[in-house]
Design an enzyme around this catalytic site. Structure first.
Site, mmCIF file in Angstrom:
data_model
loop_
_atom_site.group_PDB
_atom_site.id
_atom_site.type_symbol
_atom_site.label_atom_id
_atom_site.label_comp_id
_atom_site.label_asym_id
_atom_site.label_seq_id
_atom_site.Cartn_x
_atom_site.Cartn_y
_atom_site.Cartn_z
ATOM 1 N N GLY A 45 0.843 -1.182 0.000
ATOM 2 C CA GLY A 45 0.000 0.000 0.000
ATOM 3 C C GLY A 45 0.880 1.234 0.000
ATOM 4 O O GLY A 45 2.017 1.198 0.471
ATOM 5 N N GLN A 50 2.832 9.919 1.494
ATOM 6 C CA GLN A 50 4.137 9.254 1.578
ATOM 7 C C GLN A 50 5.059 9.641 0.425
ATOM 8 O O GLN A 50 6.264 9.412 0.502
ATOM 9 C CB GLN A 50 3.970 7.738 1.614
ATOM 10 C CG GLN A 50 3.342 7.241 2.899
ATOM 11 C CD GLN A 50 3.227 5.744 2.879
ATOM 12 O OE1 GLN A 50 2.265 5.192 2.365
ATOM 13 N NE2 GLN A 50 4.240 5.089 3.425
ATOM 14 N N CYS A 98 5.909 0.019 7.507
ATOM 15 C CA CYS A 98 5.557 1.174 6.689
ATOM 16 C C CYS A 98 6.777 1.608 5.889
ATOM 17 O O CYS A 98 7.880 1.677 6.434
ATOM 18 C CB CYS A 98 5.085 2.313 7.598
ATOM 19 S SG CYS A 98 4.598 3.803 6.722
ATOM 20 N N LEU A 99 6.580 1.924 4.623
ATOM 21 C CA LEU A 99 7.689 2.367 3.781
ATOM 22 C C LEU A 99 8.303 3.671 4.295
ATOM 23 O O LEU A 99 9.487 3.914 4.070
ATOM 24 C CB LEU A 99 7.215 2.539 2.338
ATOM 25 C CG LEU A 99 6.735 1.256 1.647
ATOM 26 C CD1 LEU A 99 6.155 1.571 0.275
ATOM 27 C CD2 LEU A 99 7.860 0.241 1.536
ATOM 28 N N HIS A 140 -4.584 1.041 7.448
ATOM 29 C CA HIS A 140 -3.222 1.577 7.575
ATOM 30 C C HIS A 140 -3.034 2.757 6.614
ATOM 31 O O HIS A 140 -2.543 3.823 7.002
ATOM 32 C CB HIS A 140 -2.200 0.472 7.288
ATOM 33 C CG HIS A 140 -0.788 0.923 7.322
ATOM 34 N ND1 HIS A 140 0.071 0.609 8.350
ATOM 35 C CD2 HIS A 140 -0.053 1.674 6.446
ATOM 36 C CE1 HIS A 140 1.254 1.140 8.110
ATOM 37 N NE2 HIS A 140 1.209 1.794 6.955
ATOM 38 N N GLU A 141 -3.422 2.567 5.354
ATOM 39 C CA GLU A 141 -3.241 3.630 4.360
ATOM 40 C C GLU A 141 -4.177 4.811 4.634
ATOM 41 O O GLU A 141 -3.782 5.970 4.466
ATOM 42 C CB GLU A 141 -3.455 3.087 2.939
ATOM 43 C CG GLU A 141 -2.469 2.007 2.529
ATOM 44 C CD GLU A 141 -1.007 2.372 2.737
ATOM 45 O OE1 GLU A 141 -0.638 3.558 2.587
ATOM 46 O OE2 GLU A 141 -0.217 1.464 3.061
ATOM 47 N N HIS A 144 -2.796 7.319 6.980
ATOM 48 C CA HIS A 144 -1.858 8.288 6.390
ATOM 49 C C HIS A 144 -2.587 9.554 5.928
ATOM 50 O O HIS A 144 -2.044 10.652 6.030
ATOM 51 C CB HIS A 144 -1.113 7.678 5.199
ATOM 52 C CG HIS A 144 0.059 6.841 5.570
ATOM 53 N ND1 HIS A 144 1.170 7.345 6.204
ATOM 54 C CD2 HIS A 144 0.297 5.524 5.379
ATOM 55 C CE1 HIS A 144 2.052 6.380 6.394
ATOM 56 N NE2 HIS A 144 1.545 5.267 5.916
#
Length: 188
Positions: A45, A50, A98-99, A140-141, A144
């Site tokens: 994701g 991000q 997470c990236l 999760h996304e 953000h």
């Protein structure tokens, strides 16, 4: 085009993202770039904040979880202007990463099901109830877009224990296989 991912501590990650319309400039190319960036970073994701765009858009492809969660379908999607209407069911723990926060993974409790309203990449409206791992990735996304990171949802004592690692990430003192923007990295 593969875009750099902003690291923990970057101000864009803490902003509440803005609603967009179907005339957002180069939207289809941006969506394609989001998927390309997510795949190049080995993510499932990726939210627009991000990649330093504070807009209400995220992409997911939870296909890597298909084997562990049989029966899950339609795992690759685009969410524009999503709104979580309700989260319900039992909370379940899942190890998230997470990236934007490389090299840190923690167990996070989330509800098993959510109702979400959103537009897809053709600006078709959807109102769906989603459960399982797909709901997990979406939550999760979605966080953000609200300026929330998964480390905000862990035990406060555990977050204190991670403080040094999180500070190192903001300074760029972490190795990744993808390009990142570190808010406190010293120029070389």
């Amino acid at each position: 085009m593969i875009m750099p991912i902003v690291a923990y501590g970057h101000p864009t990650l803490r902003k509440k993202a803005e609603v967009i319309d179907k005339d957002y400039p180069d939207l289809q190319q941006f969506i394609a770039d989001m998927f390309e960036t997510m795949y190049a970073s080995n993510g499932v994701g990726l939210a627009a904040p991000q990649v330093n765009r504070s807009i209400r858009l995220f992409v997911i492809d939870a296909t890597p979880y298909a084997e562990d969660f049989p029966g899950e379908t339609n795992l690759k999607r685009v969410f524009i202007n999503p709104r979580v209407v309700e989260e319900r069911g039992e909370e379940w723990s899942f190890n998230e990463g997470c990236l934007s926060i490389p090299d840190i993974r923690e167990d996070v409790l989330r509800k098993t099901e959510l109702r979400i309203q959103y537009y897809d990449e053709q600006f078709n409206y959807h109102d769906e109830v989603i459960s399982g791992v797909l709901a997990r990735v979406m939550q999760h996304e979605y966080d953000h877009l609200e300026g929330v990171l998964f480390v905000d949802r862990i035990n406060p004592l555990r977050k204190i224990m991670l403080k040094r690692k999180l500070t190192d990430i903001t300074k760029g003192l972490v190795k990744t296989d993808y390009r990142m923007i570190f808010p406190l990295a010293k120029k070389r």
